[in-house]
Design a protein around this motif. Structure first.
Motif, PDB file in Angstrom:
ATOM      1  N   LYS A  79       0.821  -1.220   0.000  1.00  0.00           N
ATOM      2  CA  LYS A  79       0.000   0.000   0.000  1.00  0.00           C
ATOM      3  C   LYS A  79       0.850   1.264   0.000  1.00  0.00           C
ATOM      4  CE  LYS A  79      -3.899  -0.142   0.228  1.00  0.00           C
ATOM      5  NZ  LYS A  79      -4.907  -0.226  -0.851  1.00  0.00           N
ATOM      6  N   GLU A  80       2.014   1.228   0.651  1.00  0.00           N
ATOM      7  CA  GLU A  80       2.928   2.371   0.673  1.00  0.00           C
ATOM      8  C   GLU A  80       4.266   1.906   0.124  1.00  0.00           C
ATOM      9  OE1 GLU A  80       4.825   5.651   3.795  1.00  0.00           O
ATOM     10  OE2 GLU A  80       3.255   4.276   4.451  1.00  0.00           O
ATOM     11  N   TYR A  81       4.638   2.443  -1.015  1.00  0.00           N
ATOM     12  CA  TYR A  81       5.801   1.921  -1.727  1.00  0.00           C
ATOM     13  C   TYR A  81       7.062   1.989  -0.863  1.00  0.00           C
ATOM     14  CZ  TYR A  81       9.307   0.973  -5.228  1.00  0.00           C
ATOM     15  OH  TYR A  81      10.339   0.408  -5.914  1.00  0.00           O
ATOM     16  N   GLY A  82       7.781   0.873  -0.844  1.00  0.00           N
ATOM     17  CA  GLY A  82       9.046   0.813  -0.130  1.00  0.00           C
ATOM     18  C   GLY A  82       8.942   0.524   1.350  1.00  0.00           C
ATOM     19  N   VAL A  83       7.725   0.461   1.876  1.00  0.00           N
ATOM     20  CA  VAL A  83       7.529   0.213   3.309  1.00  0.00           C
ATOM     21  C   VAL A  83       7.106  -1.237   3.499  1.00  0.00           C
ATOM     22  CG1 VAL A  83       6.261   0.862   5.396  1.00  0.00           C
ATOM     23  CG2 VAL A  83       6.889   2.612   3.702  1.00  0.00           C
ATOM     24  N   MET A  84       7.993  -2.034   4.069  1.00  0.00           N
ATOM     25  CA  MET A  84       7.750  -3.463   4.244  1.00  0.00           C
ATOM     26  C   MET A  84       6.466  -3.720   5.023  1.00  0.00           C
ATOM     27  SD  MET A  84       8.607  -6.658   4.010  1.00  0.00           S
ATOM     28  CE  MET A  84       8.387  -8.207   4.883  1.00  0.00           C
ATOM     29  N   GLU A  85       6.213  -2.905   6.059  1.00  0.00           N
ATOM     30  CA  GLU A  85       5.046  -3.119   6.923  1.00  0.00           C
ATOM     31  C   GLU A  85       3.721  -2.817   6.228  1.00  0.00           C
ATOM     32  OE1 GLU A  85       8.703  -2.787   9.025  1.00  0.00           O
ATOM     33  OE2 GLU A  85       7.711  -1.307   7.707  1.00  0.00           O
ATOM     34  N   SER A  86       3.778  -2.210   5.029  1.00  0.00           N
ATOM     35  CA  SER A  86       2.532  -1.853   4.346  1.00  0.00           C
ATOM     36  C   SER A  86       1.992  -2.964   3.460  1.00  0.00           C
ATOM     37  CB  SER A  86       2.731  -0.582   3.513  1.00  0.00           C
ATOM     38  OG  SER A  86       3.544  -0.833   2.376  1.00  0.00           O
ATOM     39  N   TRP A  87       2.729  -4.102   3.360  1.00  0.00           N
ATOM     40  CA  TRP A  87       2.201  -5.247   2.612  1.00  0.00           C
ATOM     41  C   TRP A  87       0.941  -5.762   3.309  1.00  0.00           C
ATOM     42  CZ3 TRP A  87       3.421  -6.724  -2.102  1.00  0.00           C
ATOM     43  CH2 TRP A  87       4.720  -6.578  -2.600  1.00  0.00           C
ATOM     44  N   ILE A  88      -0.144  -5.925   2.560  1.00  0.00           N
ATOM     45  CA  ILE A  88      -1.360  -6.523   3.116  1.00  0.00           C
ATOM     46  C   ILE A  88      -1.841  -7.629   2.182  1.00  0.00           C
ATOM     47  CG2 ILE A  88      -2.098  -4.396   4.285  1.00  0.00           C
ATOM     48  CD1 ILE A  88      -4.231  -4.129   2.027  1.00  0.00           C
ATOM     49  N   LYS A  89      -2.368  -8.688   2.760  1.00  0.00           N
ATOM     50  CA  LYS A  89      -2.971  -9.736   1.935  1.00  0.00           C
ATOM     51  C   LYS A  89      -4.385  -9.295   1.595  1.00  0.00           C
ATOM     52  CE  LYS A  89      -3.822 -13.968   3.538  1.00  0.00           C
ATOM     53  NZ  LYS A  89      -3.601 -15.388   3.900  1.00  0.00           N
ATOM     54  N   MET A  90      -4.576  -8.896   0.357  1.00  0.00           N
ATOM     55  CA  MET A  90      -5.852  -8.311  -0.044  1.00  0.00           C
ATOM     56  C   MET A  90      -6.941  -9.353  -0.171  1.00  0.00           C
ATOM     57  SD  MET A  90      -6.717  -5.831  -3.288  1.00  0.00           S
ATOM     58  CE  MET A  90      -6.135  -4.362  -2.424  1.00  0.00           C
ATOM     59  N   LEU A  91      -6.625 -10.511  -0.791  1.00  0.00           N
ATOM     60  CA  LEU A  91      -7.636 -11.551  -0.933  1.00  0.00           C
ATOM     61  C   LEU A  91      -6.995 -12.873  -1.301  1.00  0.00           C
ATOM     62  CD1 LEU A  91      -8.451 -12.305  -4.197  1.00  0.00           C
ATOM     63  CD2 LEU A  91      -9.146  -9.931  -4.110  1.00  0.00           C
ATOM     64  N   THR A  92      -7.759 -13.943  -1.118  1.00  0.00           N
ATOM     65  CA  THR A  92      -7.378 -15.286  -1.535  1.00  0.00           C
ATOM     66  C   THR A  92      -8.468 -15.818  -2.454  1.00  0.00           C
ATOM     67  OG1 THR A  92      -6.179 -15.709   0.523  1.00  0.00           O
ATOM     68  CG2 THR A  92      -6.876 -17.627  -0.753  1.00  0.00           C
ATOM     69  N   PHE A  93      -8.074 -16.380  -3.599  1.00  0.00           N
ATOM     70  CA  PHE A  93      -9.062 -16.886  -4.540  1.00  0.00           C
ATOM     71  C   PHE A  93      -8.570 -18.212  -5.119  1.00  0.00           C
ATOM     72  CE2 PHE A  93      -6.204 -13.993  -6.733  1.00  0.00           C
ATOM     73  CZ  PHE A  93      -5.845 -14.682  -7.876  1.00  0.00           C
ATOM     74  N   PRO A  94      -9.473 -19.052  -5.629  1.00  0.00           N
ATOM     75  CA  PRO A  94      -9.065 -20.352  -6.188  1.00  0.00           C
ATOM     76  C   PRO A  94      -8.276 -20.178  -7.475  1.00  0.00           C
ATOM     77  CG  PRO A  94     -11.405 -19.973  -6.549  1.00  0.00           C
ATOM     78  CD  PRO A  94     -10.948 -18.878  -5.649  1.00  0.00           C
ATOM     79  N   SER A  95      -7.313 -21.082  -7.704  1.00  0.00           N
ATOM     80  CA  SER A  95      -6.477 -20.979  -8.903  1.00  0.00           C
ATOM     81  C   SER A  95      -7.065 -21.706 -10.102  1.00  0.00           C
ATOM     82  CB  SER A  95      -5.089 -21.545  -8.613  1.00  0.00           C
ATOM     83  OG  SER A  95      -5.160 -22.948  -8.434  1.00  0.00           O
ATOM     84  N   PHE A  96      -8.003 -22.641  -9.857  1.00  0.00           N
ATOM     85  CA  PHE A  96      -8.599 -23.454 -10.929  1.00  0.00           C
ATOM     86  C   PHE A  96      -7.538 -24.196 -11.724  1.00  0.00           C
ATOM     87  CE2 PHE A  96     -11.631 -19.957 -10.230  1.00  0.00           C
ATOM     88  CZ  PHE A  96     -12.759 -20.691  -9.882  1.00  0.00           C
ATOM     89  N   GLY A  97      -6.437 -24.539 -11.052  1.00  0.00           N
ATOM     90  CA  GLY A  97      -5.374 -25.285 -11.722  1.00  0.00           C
ATOM     91  C   GLY A  97      -4.614 -24.496 -12.757  1.00  0.00           C
ATOM     92  N   ILE A  98      -4.709 -23.154 -12.689  1.00  0.00           N
ATOM     93  CA  ILE A  98      -4.066 -22.284 -13.670  1.00  0.00           C
ATOM     94  C   ILE A  98      -2.986 -21.466 -12.976  1.00  0.00           C
ATOM     95  CG2 ILE A  98      -4.407 -20.325 -15.236  1.00  0.00           C
ATOM     96  CD1 ILE A  98      -7.294 -21.289 -15.583  1.00  0.00           C
ATOM     97  N   ARG A  99      -1.883 -21.274 -13.660  1.00  0.00           N
ATOM     98  CA  ARG A  99      -0.843 -20.383 -13.162  1.00  0.00           C
ATOM     99  C   ARG A  99      -0.698 -19.189 -14.097  1.00  0.00           C
ATOM    100  NH1 ARG A  99       3.936 -24.458 -10.867  1.00  0.00           N
ATOM    101  NH2 ARG A  99       2.851 -24.987  -8.933  1.00  0.00           N
ATOM    102  N   GLY A 100      -0.202 -18.097 -13.564  1.00  0.00           N
ATOM    103  CA  GLY A 100      -0.032 -16.900 -14.384  1.00  0.00           C
ATOM    104  C   GLY A 100      -1.231 -15.976 -14.338  1.00  0.00           C
ATOM    105  N   HIS A 101      -1.916 -15.916 -13.176  1.00  0.00           N
ATOM    106  CA  HIS A 101      -3.044 -15.005 -13.031  1.00  0.00           C
ATOM    107  C   HIS A 101      -2.564 -13.558 -13.101  1.00  0.00           C
ATOM    108  CE1 HIS A 101      -3.640 -18.738 -10.751  1.00  0.00           C
ATOM    109  NE2 HIS A 101      -4.872 -18.701 -11.235  1.00  0.00           N
ATOM    110  N   VAL A 102      -3.388 -12.695 -13.675  1.00  0.00           N
ATOM    111  CA  VAL A 102      -3.005 -11.292 -13.836  1.00  0.00           C
ATOM    112  C   VAL A 102      -4.066 -10.398 -13.203  1.00  0.00           C
ATOM    113  CG1 VAL A 102      -2.432  -9.458 -15.460  1.00  0.00           C
ATOM    114  CG2 VAL A 102      -1.846 -11.832 -16.009  1.00  0.00           C
TER     115      VAL A 102
END
Length: 339
Positions: A253-276
């Motif tokens: 959320k704040e560039y360069g600040v390690m503590e600003s990383w947040i896990k926004m969401l978790t979603f199923p992969s459906f057996g696919i890699r390379g989600h964008v």
């Protein structure tokens, strides 16, 4: 009794300064290209760097995505670029794509879309010819990269971004065993890499200072696939895929600040890699590309939509970009480094 609108001649006269500074910068590029023909004065005003910058800022900050598009290309049965409205994708179940004139003449060429920046899109043809293209104005510029030193068993990977200090658009080429395009955020390009021998990290390249740097990832990702970088809402993001089952999306959320990383969401992969991850709506819904399909997720990880795009079958390398008047012939530099 309903009041009739005032005759045209009785409408208040708007000062030209108000039109140029407040009204025109809010309009789509397609309209502005037509309005350049209204008068020499409008042509001159709309073409100034100040106006182009003001229009870009207003378009980029529009949270309804009314000035943003999605562009992708297909190679079968022949090369074609198509784009569609992001606003429509977020609000309508079905969106129609339209064909776009592109700068590549040879339809049998191998095409890779590196990324977008301020309405410009970087395309690499046959691994070495580079095109900087504004699909909104249809203008483009070609750069030849034939003098870059290449090595066996390695790929040349590229990044494209804006050097804000010098107001230049730069293409950076790096030799690397992985085919991963650089992600542009905060004046820097970013690639997944390592800190030391084992710890995963983000390798950055500052376009203004021509210096490498490192950013720490939110987790080392034990048990996860190699992290995939992206850009979401102007923020750097990273995705971890777990055993072909689920994907965690983290945002800095704040560039360069390690503590600003947040896990926004978790979603199923459906057996696919390379989600964008493409964009986030005003309501906090994230639009994600799964190969040739799109899905909308809320922040609880629930699927809330499956936008369909007509006339965009078999398209790949979808790129989210803002429609702008930025010139493809703006000052540019190529910076060559070995990675």
């Amino acid at each position: 009794m309903e009041e009739l609108p005032a005759p045209l001649e009785l409408l208040p006269h708007l000062p030209n300064e108000l039109i140029i500074l407040e009204i025109l910068p809010r309009l789509p590029v397609k309209s502005l290209l037509k309005f350049r023909c209204v008068s020499k004065s409008w042509l001159s005003s709309i073409s100034t760097p100040h106006f182009i910058k003001a229009h870009l800022e207003k378009s980029s900050q529009n949270k309804d995505h009314s000035h943003h598009s999605l562009i992708a290309h297909s190679s079968a049965p022949h090369l074609a670029f198509k784009n569609c409205s992001v606003q429509s994708l977020l609000q309508q179940p079905v969106t129609h794509a339209t064909n776009v004139n592109y700068p590549v003449a040879n339809t049998s060429s191998s095409i890779s879309v590196v990324g977008s920046c301020n309405g410009l899109i970087c395309i690499v043809v046959n691994g070495e010819q580079i095109h900087i293209w504004n699909p909104s104005t249809t203008k483009s510029k070609t750069l030849n990269d034939s003098d870059f030193i290449r090595e066996k068993h390695c790929y040349t990977i590229y990044g494209f971004g804006h050097d804000e200090m010098n107001d230049d658009y730069n293409v950076v080429a790096i030799i690397n065993p992985l085919i991963v395009w650089g992600k542009y955020v905060e004046g820097k390009l970013h690639w997944p890499g390592f800190s030391g021998k084992q710890d995963r990290a983000v390798v950055s390249f500052d376009l203004a200072q021509a210096k490498y740097g490192e950013l720490k990832l939110p987790i080392n990702g034990d048990g996860a696939s190699f992290p995939l970088l992206g850009v979401l809402g102007r923020c750097l993001c990273v995705m971890y895929e777990y055993q072909w089952s689920s994907v965690d999306l983290w945002v800095m959320k704040e560039y360069g600040v390690m503590e600003s990383w947040i896990k926004m969401l978790t979603f199923p992969s459906f057996g696919i890699r390379g989600h964008v991850p493409l964009c986030i709506s005003r309501n906090g819904e994230v639009l994600i590309q799964f190969e040739s399909t799109l899905k909308l997720y809320n922040l609880q990880g629930d699927s809330v939509g499956n936008p369909k795009i007509m006339n965009m079958d078999e398209c790949c390398d979808a790129i989210y970009y803002v429609e702008s008047l930025v010139s493809a012939n703006a000052n540019d530099k190529k910076d060559r480094r070995h990675g």
